[in-house]
Enzyme design. Sequence first.
Site, mmCIF file in Angstrom:
data_model
loop_
_atom_site.group_PDB
_atom_site.id
_atom_site.type_symbol
_atom_site.label_atom_id
_atom_site.label_comp_id
_atom_site.label_asym_id
_atom_site.label_seq_id
_atom_site.Cartn_x
_atom_site.Cartn_y
_atom_site.Cartn_z
ATOM 1 N N LYS A 15 49.888 47.806 44.300
ATOM 2 C CA LYS A 15 50.718 48.399 44.080
ATOM 3 C C LYS A 15 51.764 49.436 44.969
ATOM 4 C CE LYS A 15 50.375 46.220 40.895
ATOM 5 N NZ LYS A 15 49.089 46.606 39.068
HETATM 6 C C1 LIG Z 1 48.514 45.296 37.974
HETATM 7 C C2 LIG Z 1 49.555 45.828 36.882
HETATM 8 C C3 LIG Z 1 48.247 46.440 35.754
HETATM 9 C C4 LIG Z 1 46.820 46.064 35.527
HETATM 10 O O1 LIG Z 1 46.835 47.210 37.048
HETATM 11 P P1 LIG Z 1 45.514 47.727 37.080
HETATM 12 O O2 LIG Z 1 45.311 48.945 38.162
HETATM 13 O O3 LIG Z 1 44.643 46.542 38.619
HETATM 14 O O4 LIG Z 1 44.478 47.474 36.197
HETATM 15 C C5 LIG Z 1 48.884 46.561 34.064
HETATM 16 N N1 LIG Z 1 50.754 45.861 34.278
HETATM 17 C C6 LIG Z 1 51.034 45.390 35.299
HETATM 18 C C7 LIG Z 1 52.499 44.926 35.923
HETATM 19 C C8 LIG Z 1 51.292 45.248 36.707
HETATM 20 O O5 LIG Z 1 51.322 44.392 37.166
#
Ligand SMILES: *Cc1c(COP(=O)(O)O)cnc(C)c1O
Length: 386
Positions: free
Chosen positions: A184
């Site tokens: 991210k």
């Molecule tokens: C990465 C992601 C999540 C989950 O995030 P985590 O921190 O890995 O739990 C949820 N929704 C979307 C759209 C994502 O890309």
Amino acid sequence: MRKKFLTFGSPLIEEAEINEVKDTLKSGWLGTGPKTKLFEENFSKYSNAKYAIGLNSCTAGLHLALDALGVKSGDEIITTPMTFPATTNVIEHVGARPVLVDIKRNTFNIDEKKIEEAITSRTKAIMPVHLTGRPCEMDVIVQIAEKYKLKVIEDAAHAAEAYFKGLKVGSISDVTCFSFYVTKNIVTGEGGMVTTNDKKLADKIRIRSLHGISKDAWKRFSEEGYSHYETIYPGFKYNMIDIQASLGIHQLKRVNANLLIRENYWNLYNQVFQSIPQIIIPYEDKSITHARHLYTIILRLKQLKIDRDQFILELKNINIGSGVHYTSVHLHKYYREKYSFKKNDYPNAAWVSDRTVSLPLSVQLTNKDISDVIDAVVEIISLYKK
Ligand SMILES: *Cc1c(COP(=O)(O)O)cnc(C)c1O
């Protein structure tokens, strides 16, 4: 051809993060503590929200939001099929039903005009997902929620930097969930944050994030001395720890600078790809600030001799990593079987699922990396165009 494989979504970790982690490890306080608190304060300022609660993932945040809002078995939650399945998995966790509303082909986001017709007496909340970093039409969504007395839980895993019509994502609706997973825009290894302006909801989420024991429970072994605690709810183990926050504090300082770097890469891609008829470049909308998390193109399959999966394989064969965001939730085995979904139940999400490719956009890349990706795409298209 590149000698080294270009990994999709690899993070940039700098000395400041490494030193902060070292400091934390040497401090003897590894768990939730002062650094988590500082990161929360900084994030709440950044997102223009009154309260920010650090967690170990965005998924945890979505789950806690549903639980804290009292969503339970038999309820319905309106969301998009074009998302990472964590969004719908948490709805299943609380025993509710994900009611999917198709997306728009240009933005990949939930079609706000189709939300109202999906509302029933069991609907409790709307969960918009700001896909690729592009905020959904939040004015319309909040208006619908107010009209039908629904809650809004935003999945902003891609959208920490985004604004919708001048409003910072994180400050707009009842509750917003962010992800700091390794791919991210802000990275803490695993990690997430929930923001809200509602004090009662913030307290509920915080208490639920650490076993459901009374407030400030993380201090029970601090120098203030042991204090008794009481379980007031059967909570979860979702708290962020100071090792994670050590990364987040410094990543957050560079969030705006990093956005500019990705914007620059984005424009370099656009300049070349806009004149390739086999490619649809990301939709441009001046009324929003896009968080530039994923540079996602659509392949015009009718003008190509290969499909999307072959395109990705061709990229890999010349050492370029790419991604698919996403295969629509309704096409995944669990959801397909449980709800008897057919591919064309959500025609736009199915259409995007077959054609979407995300190209590398990490700030860790160089201009040379970006030009390697551009050359690779141009080469594959010219080889396989009809
Ligand atoms: C990465 C992601 C999540 C989950 O995030 P985590 O921190 O890995 O739990 C949820 N929704 C979307 C759209 C994502 O890309």
